[in-house]
Design a protein around this motif. Structure first.
Motif: not given
Ligand code: ZN
Length: 238
Positions: A191-193, A201-204, A207
């Motif tokens: 994950c980047y965030n 985060c599940g959305v980058c 992810c």
């Molecule tokens: Zn992420």
């Protein structure tokens, strides 16, 4: 380590791809020296992941070089003023870090020369990648040619070879390869965030690619995701 084992420097970020590369290099019989960078990345907890992975996958040594790329910024990963996108974008995304692989490979090249290693492994990928120019095969070929002009070792007859075992694989194929070699992907962080605990985060971009890869591979995704609350529902991402 056997005296006859060839030495390799393996770039290890703490993510899924580089962990797989380390497992592949070890299986191919290399004595592996893992190299990570504390470059001011937003997702610094990947460094703790790299440490665990290096140990679990039998690296002979693991070094982390501090190199503050926030001094130049220019990426969502190294500049707090640029947000990590939560939806795919056109063109090269803002998570591209200017010249990152060129910089990292140069330090890997230096360490390889010190170690007397003739091999560098890097987990670049040209299939499921985000459009980063320094992940393309033509970049790798050009870098290898440059490396063999750059060092005392090469001039004295010990050429450097760059290995990119993931370059033609899909994310699902990478996961299956690592799964077969016993990589514990629960130790890796892509994950980047992530939050402070290292939950993804599940959305980058990273992810999304990773989670789709596990689904396509039919392998259970061991990633710890941040629990987000939305209205009265608690959703586990993704
Ligand atoms: Zn992420």
């Amino acid at each position: 380590m056997h005296a006859t084992q060839p030495k390799a420097v393996v770039l290890l970020s703490g993510g899924l791809d580089s962990a797989t590369v380390l497992a592949i290099a070890r299986e191919q019989g290399y004595a592996c020296y893992a190299l990570s960078f504390d470059y001011g990345q937003r997702h610094r907890c990947e460094l703790a992941a790299a440490e665990r992975i290096a140990e679990t996958l039998g690296a002979i040594d693991h070094r982390t070089i501090r190199l503050d790329l926030r001094a130049i910024g220019g990426s969502a990963l190294t500049d707090d003023a640029i947000e990590v996108p939560s939806a795919p974008s056109e063109g090269i995304p803002v998570t591209y870090v200017p010249a990152r692989n060129t910089v990292f490979l140069s330090l890997a090249l230096g360490w390889a020369e010190v170690l007397g290693a003739g091999h560098i492994f890097i987990g670049v990928n040209a299939v499921d990648y985000s459009g980063y120019p320094d992940c393309r095969p033509e970049f790798i070929r050009a870098y290898e040619a440059m490396a063999n002009l750059a060092t005392k070792a090469a001039v004295e007859g010990h050429p450097m070879r760059l290995h990119t075992p993931l370059i033609d694989l899909s994310k699902a194929e990478i996961i299956l390869a690592g799964h077969r070699l016993g990589v514990d992907y629960g130790l890796t962080l892509s994950c980047y965030n992530p939050d402070l605990l290292g939950n993804a985060c599940g959305v980058c971009d990273s992810c999304r690619l990773r989670s789709a890869g596990f689904a396509a591979a039919g392998v259970v995704d061991p990633t710890p995701y941040q629990v987000r609350t939305q209205g009265s529902h608690t959703l586990k991402q993704p």
